[in-house]
Each structure stands twice: as structure tokens, then as C-alpha cells.
Design a protein around this motif. Structure first.
Motif, PDB file in Angstrom:
ATOM      1  N   ILE A 366       1.148  -0.791   0.157  1.00 40.88           N
ATOM      2  CA  ILE A 366      -0.198  -0.152  -0.262  1.00 40.88           C
ATOM      3  C   ILE A 366       1.053   1.282   0.358  1.00 40.88           C
ATOM      4  N   ARG A 367       2.100   1.380   0.663  1.00 36.80           N
ATOM      5  CA  ARG A 367       2.770   2.243   0.209  1.00 36.80           C
ATOM      6  C   ARG A 367       3.899   3.058  -0.854  1.00 36.80           C
ATOM      7  N   LEU A 368       3.410   1.522  -1.603  1.00 32.18           N
ATOM      8  CA  LEU A 368       3.643   2.134  -2.790  1.00 32.18           C
ATOM      9  C   LEU A 368       2.575   2.562  -3.614  1.00 32.18           C
ATOM     10  N   CYS A 369       1.256   2.555  -3.716  1.00 36.58           N
ATOM     11  CA  CYS A 369       0.228   2.546  -4.210  1.00 36.58           C
ATOM     12  C   CYS A 369      -0.165   3.790  -3.436  1.00 36.58           C
ATOM     13  N   LEU A 370       0.382   4.681  -2.546  1.00 31.90           N
ATOM     14  CA  LEU A 370       0.121   5.825  -2.342  1.00 31.90           C
ATOM     15  C   LEU A 370       1.096   6.447  -2.461  1.00 31.90           C
ATOM     16  N   LYS A 371       2.021   6.400  -2.943  1.00 32.58           N
ATOM     17  CA  LYS A 371       2.895   7.092  -3.284  1.00 32.58           C
ATOM     18  C   LYS A 371       3.085   7.182  -5.330  1.00 32.58           C
ATOM     19  N   TYR A 372       2.451   5.652  -5.500  1.00 32.84           N
ATOM     20  CA  TYR A 372       1.759   6.284  -7.138  1.00 32.84           C
ATOM     21  C   TYR A 372       0.359   6.052  -6.716  1.00 32.84           C
ATOM     22  N   PRO A 373      -0.965   6.781  -6.406  1.00 34.50           N
ATOM     23  CA  PRO A 373      -2.008   7.263  -6.329  1.00 34.50           C
ATOM     24  C   PRO A 373      -2.733   6.859  -7.528  1.00 34.50           C
ATOM     25  N   GLU A 374      -2.447   6.870  -8.260  1.00 34.85           N
ATOM     26  CA  GLU A 374      -2.728   6.782 -10.351  1.00 34.85           C
ATOM     27  C   GLU A 374      -2.897   5.558 -10.197  1.00 34.85           C
ATOM     28  N   VAL A 375      -1.907   5.368 -10.043  1.00 36.46           N
ATOM     29  CA  VAL A 375      -1.884   3.335 -10.420  1.00 36.46           C
ATOM     30  C   VAL A 375      -2.844   2.261  -9.228  1.00 36.46           C
ATOM     31  N   VAL A 402      -4.586   3.773  11.352  1.00 34.50           N
ATOM     32  CA  VAL A 402      -5.378   4.427  10.264  1.00 34.50           C
ATOM     33  C   VAL A 402      -5.864   5.426   9.602  1.00 34.50           C
ATOM     34  N   GLU A 403      -4.484   6.372   9.505  1.00 33.30           N
ATOM     35  CA  GLU A 403      -3.688   7.069   8.650  1.00 33.30           C
ATOM     36  C   GLU A 403      -3.398   6.669   7.352  1.00 33.30           C
ATOM     37  N   GLU A 404      -2.901   5.320   6.978  1.00 35.54           N
ATOM     38  CA  GLU A 404      -2.691   4.966   6.032  1.00 35.54           C
ATOM     39  C   GLU A 404      -3.705   4.561   5.258  1.00 35.54           C
ATOM     40  N   LEU A 405      -4.557   3.870   6.167  1.00 32.20           N
ATOM     41  CA  LEU A 405      -5.648   2.689   6.233  1.00 32.20           C
ATOM     42  C   LEU A 405      -6.407   4.107   5.051  1.00 32.20           C
ATOM     43  N   ARG A 406      -7.110   5.720   6.075  1.00 31.71           N
ATOM     44  CA  ARG A 406      -7.835   6.597   5.555  1.00 31.71           C
ATOM     45  C   ARG A 406      -7.708   7.098   4.166  1.00 31.71           C
ATOM     46  N   ASP A 446      -8.298  -3.193  17.042  1.00 30.30           N
ATOM     47  CA  ASP A 446      -9.430  -2.566  17.575  1.00 30.30           C
ATOM     48  C   ASP A 446     -10.241  -1.280  16.845  1.00 30.30           C
ATOM     49  N   ILE A 447      -8.633   0.029  16.712  1.00 27.65           N
ATOM     50  CA  ILE A 447      -9.237   0.673  16.070  1.00 27.65           C
ATOM     51  C   ILE A 447      -9.797   0.748  14.733  1.00 27.65           C
ATOM     52  N   LEU A 448      -8.874   0.647  13.765  1.00 26.27           N
ATOM     53  CA  LEU A 448      -9.104  -0.355  12.422  1.00 26.27           C
ATOM     54  C   LEU A 448     -10.199  -0.738  12.081  1.00 26.27           C
ATOM     55  N   ALA A 449     -11.154  -2.155  12.823  1.00 29.49           N
ATOM     56  CA  ALA A 449     -12.307  -2.358  13.095  1.00 29.49           C
ATOM     57  C   ALA A 449     -13.151  -1.340  12.808  1.00 29.49           C
ATOM     58  N   ARG A 450     -13.057  -0.300  13.435  1.00 30.71           N
ATOM     59  CA  ARG A 450     -14.685   1.009  12.892  1.00 30.71           C
ATOM     60  C   ARG A 450     -14.161   1.581  11.771  1.00 30.71           C
ATOM     61  N   GLU A 451     -13.809   1.562  11.156  1.00 30.95           N
ATOM     62  CA  GLU A 451     -14.047   1.437   9.622  1.00 30.95           C
ATOM     63  C   GLU A 451     -13.798   1.010   8.740  1.00 30.95           C
ATOM     64  N   LEU A 452     -13.868  -0.386   9.043  1.00 35.36           N
ATOM     65  CA  LEU A 452     -14.047  -1.743   8.135  1.00 35.36           C
ATOM     66  C   LEU A 452     -15.273  -2.636   7.726  1.00 35.36           C
ATOM     67  N   ASP A 453     -14.662  -3.332   7.049  1.00 37.10           N
ATOM     68  CA  ASP A 453     -16.126  -4.023   6.765  1.00 37.10           C
ATOM     69  C   ASP A 453     -15.247  -5.639   7.488  1.00 37.10           C
ATOM     70  N   PHE A 454     -14.272  -5.915   7.306  1.00 33.50           N
ATOM     71  CA  PHE A 454     -13.722  -6.855   7.432  1.00 33.50           C
ATOM     72  C   PHE A 454     -12.231  -6.900   7.964  1.00 33.50           C
ATOM     73  N   PHE A 455     -11.796  -8.086   8.444  1.00 32.16           N
ATOM     74  CA  PHE A 455     -10.158  -8.087   8.560  1.00 32.16           C
ATOM     75  C   PHE A 455      -9.529  -9.748   8.075  1.00 32.16           C
ATOM     76  N   SER A 456      -9.105  -9.964   6.665  1.00 31.93           N
ATOM     77  CA  SER A 456      -8.259 -11.105   6.697  1.00 31.93           C
ATOM     78  C   SER A 456      -7.232 -10.575   7.198  1.00 31.93           C
TER      79      SER A 456
END
Ligand code: PEP
Ligand code: MG
Length: 589
Positions: A366-375, A402-406, A446-456
Motif C-alpha cells: 500500500i505504501r507504493l500505491c499511496l506514493k503513486y496514487p494513480e496506480v 488508521v492514517e494510511e487506511l484513511r 480495535d481502532i481499524l475495525a471501526r472503519e472496515l467491514d472485515f480483516f484478513s
């Protein structure tokens, strides 16, 4: 110490099964002759290079035709890139200069120019150029093999019953590996969770990795027995060994057949608790194996393969077609598509990302993707469009907090808006989840779960990052301890945090398909286990043979133990009580 060439080598079991065949050594070391030529030899040397280039080009066209016949588009793309390189005027001019002006022999000229290109491309900031490094290397190899008279047998030209022996495998190797003649492979490097091993399981051929220096001990054509169940290879086997392993082979096939009955049964415990068993896939052509082995859905579609072996990025339409096919094929069952997870041992070498940024701790996933958001946004739009044709879920890899997720969710919302504005249909309620594969994500679950539908839970990475042990390095394989109490606690905490916050949680690392882990994962309360399709029947058998209550009690005892070894012994003891035959097939993480 001299090691006999006729020995049994121990490595790491990467994919189960026993095969007997003939070795093909891939990538033997190349000897590059270097000498000066006289002025009167220049023309002949130049012609020698031209003929070699023409021959290699012809060969590559033939291979890509063969692959096209087999509908292997990934392989076709790789070989087309190589063919184009052989026609590049700048590259050819530079080689002519080395031969005519500097009076080098053709082999030296090819390597000199190749190295120059690799240096320039490798240090570029432009991804287009850095991606070319692996292609330049491949083309140099092909040319040198031809010029020195060592025609490189290509993977696509192999005889029946070939077992590949290599130091490691490159993307073009793995693309061409999916051919019927190849019945197994053995490598010097790698571990059970390295990408090469995962690929072997997904293709369904036996493999042993982490053998140290097998490439130095064997030659193409040597007979070999490969025992993927125990992580062994037998070099120049005796009559008696051939006979014994032939019996093993028959026994293993019978064992696999005995699992057939579980394919159509549900994964339900004796006291009626249902667990969802899903499949991990890497290629769209694995779709038929999902139902063949009785998986209920796709719990992890790794999407990296679309991005390798090509010069350009895939377009939104190309990705959409691929995702739509998978979505439609599984409909009404779910497919969880993971966004691009490049980096680490996942072919970043091929992409040519400089190694300083390509480390396991570097610019990956995800870091790579956030650096190249168009990808990322291109891929997200393709997934969203495909969501109108089936039941898709979206999943982000390597989320650390959470920041990365947001940030990822913000790009996702933008992708939704852009489709909405154009009136393009998509499923607005597609479930969105994250992989929990960093300790930081597990302890903030516990914090991430508030913003998502599932974990894997991605235990392949979670183990490596919590124990600080590179998952692909065979030298520290014994330190890669999936049963380490830290790993077990991270999993347990993630499951509790998910359930406390009302979301479901699955696990898609390699331990999901390993029967020794099934009792503890069941006892911890995972809702879904996602694995190589072929593992599904056996895991079903384990789940159907125990009650949830009993699994919880065993897990409770295990969680009191202090060391990885104690937990592992406890789980083996409990598993063997129920499935003594596990001891025969002790392939595991
Ligand atoms: C994991 O890390 O456990 C996982 C499933 O992802 P990958 O193996 O693709 O990194
Ligand atoms: Mg991972």
C-alpha cells in the motif's frame, strides 16, 4: 568438505507430493569469453552478432507463439518485450560501436553495452526505465548462450517429467513454468512462505526450496527424486530408493484421493459451528480449481501478476476485464480482490525498483500505491466496475494504521465519485477490508475495525515482521516460528478486536492450509480460512472431526505456554491423536 553428488539433500518443503524425473538446471553460470579482434575480423564479428540477434529473436517469437497457443498471456507479454529489445536501434548501434571501434569480440560487446544500460536504467527515478533491468539481463543471457554455442534450452521446450533445479526463479521462469512437462522444482534459496513456494502450491506441483547449493551439485539430465512432503531431494537415486519412492508416490496419491469425499461437504464442526473455507488464487485461470476442491469462495485474489513482465502499466479496461471474469465466474459467491502488493520478494527485482527502496521494510504494497496514487485509483476503478458483475470485496495489503487506511479509503471514495459522475455502474456497498500483517495493525485492530467491514490476517508477513525474520531467507528459516507466542497473541487479539467491533475476520497466510494449525485457528474463532485450493479438502476433514468446544479448550491450553516449541508440540500432539497419518506428510509452514 566434499559432498557426494549422490546424496539426499534436506531443504524446506514448499509444495507436497513425490515426483521422480530428470533434472533441468536453469540459469547455469555463464562464461563470457573476452578478447580483442583484428581490424580484418570486425565484419565477421559484427555478422556473428547480427546472426545471434536474429536467431534469438526467432526463438522468442516461437516461444511466445507456443504460449499464446496455451493462452498464457503473462508469458507472451514477457517474451514480446524481449523481442522488441533486440530490435532497439540505440542498443544495436552501441554494440556495433564496441565491435567496430573498440574491436571487442561479440560476447564482450553484448555484455559491455548490457551493463551500461543496466546501470543507467537501474539508477533512473523513472519507473519505465527501472523496469527494463530484468529484461536487459534476460536478453543478454539469451545472446551469450547462443554466441558461445550453449543454446539455452527454454522452459517451453522441455522433455516430459522435468524437475527444474535453479538458484531461484525469475518472473519469466515462473510464467513459463506452468507447463505440463514440469513436474516439480527445487531451488537453492527460498522458504515455505517465499513467493516461489506459494506459486508452486498454486500450480499444484511438488517443490523443495532452501536447498543451499543444489545447483552446484547437479547437471541437466541427472535423475532425481523430489519429496515435497518431507522437503528432501535424492540425487542419482539407487534402484532401491526408486522403488521405495515409487511406493510413497502411490501412497500419497491414494491419500489425496481419500480426501475427495470432503470436497462437497461443508466445513462444520461436530457441534455445528461453520467455518468458511476459501481459496487463494494468483491467476484468473485458477478459477476452476476453486470449486473443484470445494472452496466456498475466493478469500484472496493476489493481483500482482498482471503487473509483471511488461513495460507499461495495465490499463483500467484490461484490469476490469480480468476482474469481471473472476467475479462472474464465482457469482453468487464472493471474491476478495487485494489491491497491488508489489515489493519485498514479490518480483520487485523484476520491476527494477532499486534494492534500497525494495527491501521488505521499504516501499512495498500500500505504501507504493499511496506514493503513486494513480496506480491505485486505476486499479480501484477497475475493481469497482467489475463489482457490478458479481460479489466482490476489496482488501488493502500492509496497512500499518488508521492514517494510511484513511488515505487509501479517500482514494477509493474518489474512484467511486468519478464512476458515479460518468454514470458507470458499481456496487456501492462492496465490503472493504484490510490485511492485518504488521504488528502495528494487529495491536490497533480495535481502532481499524471501526472503519472496515472485515480483516484478513496475513500471517506470512505478520510472522516475518513480528519476529524480524525475513520470510524468504532459508538461512534463518528455523527462526521463522509461526507458533511463536507473539504471533499467536497477535492473531487472538485481532480476532477479539474484530468480533468486539462487529466485523468478521479471516486468515489467508499459508498456515490457513496447514492441518497442524487448524485446531488453534478454529479455537481462536476465525470466521474464514483462505488457502491454496488443493488444501481445502484436508482442512475440511480436520474441522469436521472436532467440536468447537474441544478446539477452544486445546487453544486455551496452548495460549498458556511460553515458547513456540511448546505450543507447536502441544498442537502436534493434539493433531496426531486425531490424524496419525499427518506424521507421514509432515509438510508444513
Ligand atoms: C500474507 O502475508 O500472509 C499474505 C497472505 O500475503 P502475501 O503472502 O501475498 O504477502
Ligand atoms: Mg502479505
Amino acid at each position: 568438505m566434499e559432498i557426494s553428488r549422490c546424496s539426499t539433500l534436506r531443504g524446506i518443503s514448499a509444495s507436497p507430493g513425490v515426483v521422480i524425473g530428470k533434472i533441468f538446471v536453469l540459469h547455469d553460470e555463464l562464461h563470457v569469453p573476452r578478447y580483442s579482434i583484428h581490424t580484418e575480423q570486425v565484419d565477421a564479428e559484427w555478422q556473428r552478432f547480427r546472426q545471434a540477434a536474429e536467431h534469438v529473436k526467432q526463438k522468442l517469437v516461437e516461444i511466445s507463439e507456443q504460449l499464446r497457443g496455451g493462452m498464457d498471456s503473462i508469458g507472451v507479454d514477457i517474451f514480446q518485450v524481449h523481442t522488441l529489445m533486440l530490435e532497439d536501434p540505440m542498443w544495436i548501434e552501441r554494440i556495433r560501436h564496441e565491435i567496430e571501434q573498440k574491436q571487442f569480440n561479440a560476447e564482450a560487446a553484448v555484455v559491455n553495452v548490457g551493463e551500461e544500460f543496466i546501470k543507467v536504467f537501474g539508477s533512473s527515478d523513472d519507473r519505465y526505465f527501472t523496469e527494463k533491468v530484468a529484461d536487459v539481463r534476460d536478453v543478454i543471457h539469451h545472446l551469450i548462450y547462443h554466441l558461445t554455442g550453449h543454446e539455452r534450452t527454454h522452459l517451453a521446450d522441455l522433455d516430459q517429467d522435468t524437475i527444474i533445479v535453479a538458484h531461484d526463479l525469475t518472473p519469466s521462469d515462473t510464467a513459463a513454468m506452468r507447463r505440463e512437462q514440469i513436474i516439480g522444482f527445487a531451488t537453492d534459496t527460498g522458504s515455505r512462505t517465499s513467493h516461489t513456494a506459494i506459486l508452486a502450491r498454486s500450480i499444484g506441483i511438488p517443490a523443495v526450496v532452501g536447498l543451499g547449493n543444489i545447483t552446484e551439485m547437479v547437471q541437466t539430465g541427472d535423475p532425481i527424486i523430489l519429496d515435497g512432503n518431507r522437503g528432501r531431494v535424492v540425487l542419482c537415486p539407487s534402484e532401491e530408493e526408486l522403488l521405495r519412492y515409487h511406493e510413497e508416490q502411490v501412497k500419497f496419491l491414494e491419500f489425496e484421493r481419500s480426501l475427495d469425499v470432503f470436497r462437497d461437504q461443508s466445513a462444520v464442526t461436530l457441534d455445528g459451528h461453520q467455518v468458511r473455507l476459501a481459496a487463494n488464487i494468483e491467476f484468473p485461470d485458477e478459477v476452476p480449481s476453486v470449486s473443484r476442491y470445494g472452496a466456498q469462495e475466493i478469500g484472496l485474489y493476489r493481483t500482482e501478476y498482471f503487473y509483471i513482465g511488461r513495460e507499461d502499466l495495465p490499463t483500467e479496461d484490461e484490469l476490469f476485464e480480468d476482474y469481471r471474469y473472476v467475479a462472474q465466474s464465482l457469482d453468487p459467491h464472493h471474491v476478495t480482490i487485494r489491491t497491488l502488493d508489489l515489493g519485498g520478494d514479490k518480483f520487485a527485482a523484476h520491476l527494477g525498483i532499486p534494492s534500497s527502496v525494495n527491501s521488505l521494510m521499504g516501499l512495498r504494497a500500500i505504501r507504493l500505491c499511496l506514493k503513486y496514487p494513480e496506480v491505485l485509483s486505476t486499479q480501484l476503478r477497475a475493481i469497482l466496475r467489475a463489482s457490478a458483475y458479481g460479489n466482490l470485496r476489496l482488501m488493502f495489503p500492509m496497512i500499518s494504521g488508521v492514517e494510511e487506511l484513511r488515505e487509501a479509503l479517500r482514494i477509493y471514495k474518489e474512484a467511486q465519485s468519478s464512476l458515479h459522475e460518468k454514470g458507470i455502474a458499481f456496487d456501492p456497498d462492496m465490503e472493504v477490508g484490510a490485511m492485518i500483517e504488521l504488528p502495528a495493525a494487529a495491536v490497533t485492530a480495535d481502532i481499524l475495525a471501526r472503519e472496515l467491514d472485515f480483516f484478513s490476517i496475513g500471517t506470512n508477513d505478520l510472522i516475518q515482521y513480528s519476529l524480524g525474520v525475513d520470510r524468504a531467507n532459508e538461512e534463518i528459516a528455523s527462526l521463522f516460528q509461526p507458533f511463536h507466542p507473539a504471533v499467536m497473541r497477535f492473531i487472538r487479539y485481532t480476532v477479539e478486536a474484530a468480533h468486539d467491533n462487529g466485523i468478521w475476520v479471516g486468515l489467508c497466510g499459508e498456515m490457513a492450509g496447514d492441518p497442524v494449525f487448524t485446531l488453534i485457528l478454529l479455537g481462536m474463532g476465525l470466521d474464514e480460512l483462505s488457502m491454496s485450493p488443493a488444501s481445502v479438502p484436508e482442512i475440511k476433514r480436520v474441522i469436521r472431526s472436532i467440536s468447537l468446544k474441544e478446539a477452544q479448550a486445546i487453544t486455551h491450553e496452548a495460549m498458556q505456554l511460553a515458547t513456540a516449541w511448546e505450543i507447536e508440540s502441544h498442537m502436534w500432539e493434539e493433531a496426531l491423536k486425531r490424524f496419525p497419518e499427518l506424521l507421514n506428510w509432515d509438510y508444513r509452514v
